[in-house]
Design a protein around this motif. Structure first.
Motif, PDB file in Angstrom:
ATOM      1  N   ALA A 130       9.600  12.718  75.054  1.00 10.89           N
ATOM      2  CA  ALA A 130       8.475  12.233  75.865  1.00 10.89           C
ATOM      3  C   ALA A 130       8.456  12.923  77.223  1.00 10.89           C
ATOM      4  O   ALA A 130       7.396  13.341  77.709  1.00 10.89           O
ATOM      5  N   ALA A 131       9.624  13.070  77.843  1.00 11.98           N
ATOM      6  CA  ALA A 131       9.688  13.733  79.147  1.00 11.98           C
ATOM      7  C   ALA A 131       9.261  15.196  79.034  1.00 11.98           C
ATOM      8  O   ALA A 131       8.497  15.702  79.869  1.00 11.98           O
ATOM      9  N   LEU A 132       9.740  15.882  78.001  1.00 12.35           N
ATOM     10  CA  LEU A 132       9.363  17.288  77.813  1.00 12.35           C
ATOM     11  C   LEU A 132       7.875  17.439  77.530  1.00 12.35           C
ATOM     12  O   LEU A 132       7.235  18.370  78.032  1.00 12.35           O
ATOM     13  N   GLU A 133       7.331  16.549  76.727  1.00 11.61           N
ATOM     14  CA  GLU A 133       5.904  16.629  76.412  1.00 11.61           C
ATOM     15  C   GLU A 133       5.058  16.423  77.664  1.00 11.61           C
ATOM     16  O   GLU A 133       4.053  17.114  77.859  1.00 11.61           O
ATOM     17  N   LEU A 134       5.473  15.506  78.523  1.00 15.26           N
ATOM     18  CA  LEU A 134       4.738  15.313  79.778  1.00 15.26           C
ATOM     19  C   LEU A 134       4.810  16.559  80.648  1.00 15.26           C
ATOM     20  O   LEU A 134       3.812  16.980  81.228  1.00 15.26           O
ATOM     21  N   ALA A 135       6.000  17.146  80.723  1.00 18.81           N
ATOM     22  CA  ALA A 135       6.166  18.335  81.562  1.00 18.81           C
ATOM     23  C   ALA A 135       5.409  19.531  80.995  1.00 18.81           C
ATOM     24  O   ALA A 135       4.767  20.275  81.732  1.00 18.81           O
ATOM     25  N   PHE A 137       2.959  19.704  78.162  1.00 16.71           N
ATOM     26  CA  PHE A 137       1.551  19.579  77.781  1.00 16.71           C
ATOM     27  C   PHE A 137       0.673  19.047  78.910  1.00 16.71           C
ATOM     28  O   PHE A 137      -0.490  19.416  79.022  1.00 16.71           O
ATOM     29  N   LYS A 138       1.229  18.159  79.726  1.00 15.55           N
ATOM     30  CA  LYS A 138       0.423  17.569  80.795  1.00 15.55           C
ATOM     31  C   LYS A 138       0.772  18.127  82.167  1.00 15.55           C
ATOM     32  O   LYS A 138       0.250  17.664  83.179  1.00 15.55           O
ATOM     33  N   ARG A 139       1.685  19.096  82.179  1.00 14.55           N
ATOM     34  CA  ARG A 139       2.071  19.788  83.407  1.00 14.55           C
ATOM     35  C   ARG A 139       2.531  18.829  84.510  1.00 14.55           C
ATOM     36  O   ARG A 139       2.176  18.974  85.664  1.00 14.55           O
ATOM     37  N   ARG A 140       3.321  17.839  84.113  1.00 19.45           N
ATOM     38  CA  ARG A 140       3.853  16.884  85.079  1.00 19.45           C
ATOM     39  C   ARG A 140       5.182  17.411  85.619  1.00 19.45           C
ATOM     40  O   ARG A 140       5.987  17.946  84.867  1.00 19.45           O
ATOM     41  N   ASP A 141       5.418  17.221  86.926  1.00 11.54           N
ATOM     42  CA  ASP A 141       6.748  17.520  87.442  1.00 11.54           C
ATOM     43  C   ASP A 141       7.611  16.282  87.210  1.00 11.54           C
ATOM     44  O   ASP A 141       7.145  15.269  86.689  1.00 11.54           O
ATOM     45  N   TYR A 142       8.882  16.339  87.616  1.00 13.44           N
ATOM     46  CA  TYR A 142       9.778  15.227  87.296  1.00 13.44           C
ATOM     47  C   TYR A 142       9.359  13.932  87.981  1.00 13.44           C
ATOM     48  O   TYR A 142       9.545  12.846  87.437  1.00 13.44           O
ATOM     49  N   ARG A 143       8.761  14.033  89.157  1.00 15.49           N
ATOM     50  CA  ARG A 143       8.312  12.817  89.851  1.00 15.49           C
ATOM     51  C   ARG A 143       7.156  12.154  89.089  1.00 15.49           C
ATOM     52  O   ARG A 143       7.130  10.939  88.898  1.00 15.49           O
ATOM     53  N   GLN A 144       6.206  12.975  88.669  1.00 17.12           N
ATOM     54  CA  GLN A 144       5.064  12.451  87.914  1.00 17.12           C
ATOM     55  C   GLN A 144       5.517  11.921  86.549  1.00 17.12           C
ATOM     56  O   GLN A 144       5.035  10.889  86.086  1.00 17.12           O
ATOM     57  N   ALA A 145       6.441  12.637  85.913  1.00 17.87           N
ATOM     58  CA  ALA A 145       6.968  12.177  84.628  1.00 17.87           C
ATOM     59  C   ALA A 145       7.681  10.836  84.798  1.00 17.87           C
ATOM     60  O   ALA A 145       7.525   9.928  83.968  1.00 17.87           O
ATOM     61  N   ALA A 146       8.437  10.699  85.876  1.00 17.20           N
ATOM     62  CA  ALA A 146       9.138   9.440  86.143  1.00 17.20           C
ATOM     63  C   ALA A 146       8.136   8.294  86.284  1.00 17.20           C
ATOM     64  O   ALA A 146       8.337   7.212  85.726  1.00 17.20           O
ATOM     65  N   GLU A 155      16.549   9.816  86.535  1.00 17.59           N
ATOM     66  CA  GLU A 155      16.544   9.742  85.065  1.00 17.59           C
ATOM     67  C   GLU A 155      15.557  10.752  84.483  1.00 17.59           C
ATOM     68  O   GLU A 155      15.846  11.405  83.472  1.00 17.59           O
ATOM     69  N   ALA A 156      14.405  10.924  85.116  1.00 14.56           N
ATOM     70  CA  ALA A 156      13.419  11.911  84.642  1.00 14.56           C
ATOM     71  C   ALA A 156      14.006  13.320  84.720  1.00 14.56           C
ATOM     72  O   ALA A 156      13.863  14.107  83.781  1.00 14.56           O
ATOM     73  N   ARG A 157      14.672  13.637  85.822  1.00 19.00           N
ATOM     74  CA  ARG A 157      15.319  14.959  85.955  1.00 19.00           C
ATOM     75  C   ARG A 157      16.377  15.141  84.881  1.00 19.00           C
ATOM     76  O   ARG A 157      16.484  16.205  84.270  1.00 19.00           O
ATOM     77  N   ARG A 158      17.179  14.101  84.651  1.00 16.43           N
ATOM     78  CA  ARG A 158      18.239  14.182  83.655  1.00 16.43           C
ATOM     79  C   ARG A 158      17.652  14.443  82.264  1.00 16.43           C
ATOM     80  O   ARG A 158      18.109  15.297  81.519  1.00 16.43           O
ATOM     81  N   ARG A 159      16.605  13.715  81.913  1.00 14.80           N
ATOM     82  CA  ARG A 159      15.978  13.888  80.593  1.00 14.80           C
ATOM     83  C   ARG A 159      15.379  15.282  80.441  1.00 14.80           C
ATOM     84  O   ARG A 159      15.520  15.917  79.392  1.00 14.80           O
ATOM     85  N   LEU A 160      14.706  15.744  81.467  1.00 17.38           N
ATOM     86  CA  LEU A 160      14.110  17.082  81.398  1.00 17.38           C
ATOM     87  C   LEU A 160      15.190  18.148  81.291  1.00 17.38           C
ATOM     88  O   LEU A 160      15.072  19.084  80.489  1.00 17.38           O
TER      89      LEU A 160
END
Length: 187
Positions: A130-135, A137-146, A155-160
């Motif tokens: 889910a984190a990778l798909e946000l980054a 396909f949706k061009r989210r950075d780790y803050r937006q993904a979080a 946690e978002a940084r760790r997952r990415l």
């Protein structure tokens, strides 16, 4: 059923296949047909060829259930390995004579890496995916993904990071590109 089959399920499935239970093959097909077809299509880029590989893979499994060794890994990995081996062999066969040997091997390496990347993404835990798909396909950075995932930024940084580390292994071939025992390309 969850995608990640427990080893107990793998052993029971192999035993059922070895006894010739057609229902077991149907269950295995339901669970892994999309994986097999997707990997074959990724390597070959041809729907008809992917359909043929899918039939071949399940035919091979039906005829050779004892080729699977639960000690070597999950049934999912074994099925993916058979698929990749067959698809790469078919790619080499169909591309032979179309360009130089080096061009063919580069095409095979690229197709294999793409198939491994697909397999890695579909096999990784849902939170990483889910984190990778946000980054991606949706061009989210780790803050937006979080924020989207309602998790901390750490946690978002760790997952990415972990997801990208797993994906980076797609370009790494096993030593000598050798298969583990029992996982050779069936011919």
């Amino acid at each position: 059923m969850p995608k990640d089959a427990p080893p107990r399920w793998d052993r029971r499935m192999q035993q059922r296949l070895a006894r010739g239970e057609a229902a077991a093959l149907g269950e295995l097909y339901d669970r892994f047909a999309s994986l097999v077809h997707g990997l074959a299509h990724r390597v070959l880029g041809d729907e008809t060829a992917a359909d043929r590989i899918t039939r071949e893979v399940f035919g091979y499994i039906w005829e050779n259930p004892d080729a699977y060794d639960p000690k070597q890994g999950s049934m999912r990995s074994w099925v993916a390995r058979i698929t990749q081996g067959r698809a790469v062999a078919r790619l080499r066969q169909t591309e032979r004579g179309r360009g130089s040997r080096e061009e063919l091997e580069q095409k095979v390496r690229s197709a294999s890496a793409a198939a491994r990347a697909d397999y890695i993404v579909t096999s990784m835990p849902a939170p990483l995916r889910a984190a990778l798909e946000l980054a991606y396909f949706k061009r989210r950075d780790y803050r937006q993904a979080a924020a989207d995932l309602q998790i901390s930024e750490d946690e978002a940084r760790r997952r990415l990071r972990l997801g990208l580390q797993l994906l980076s292994t797609a370009n790494v071939l096993p030593p000598g590109d050798a298969d583990p025992p029992g996982y050779g390309t069936p011919r």
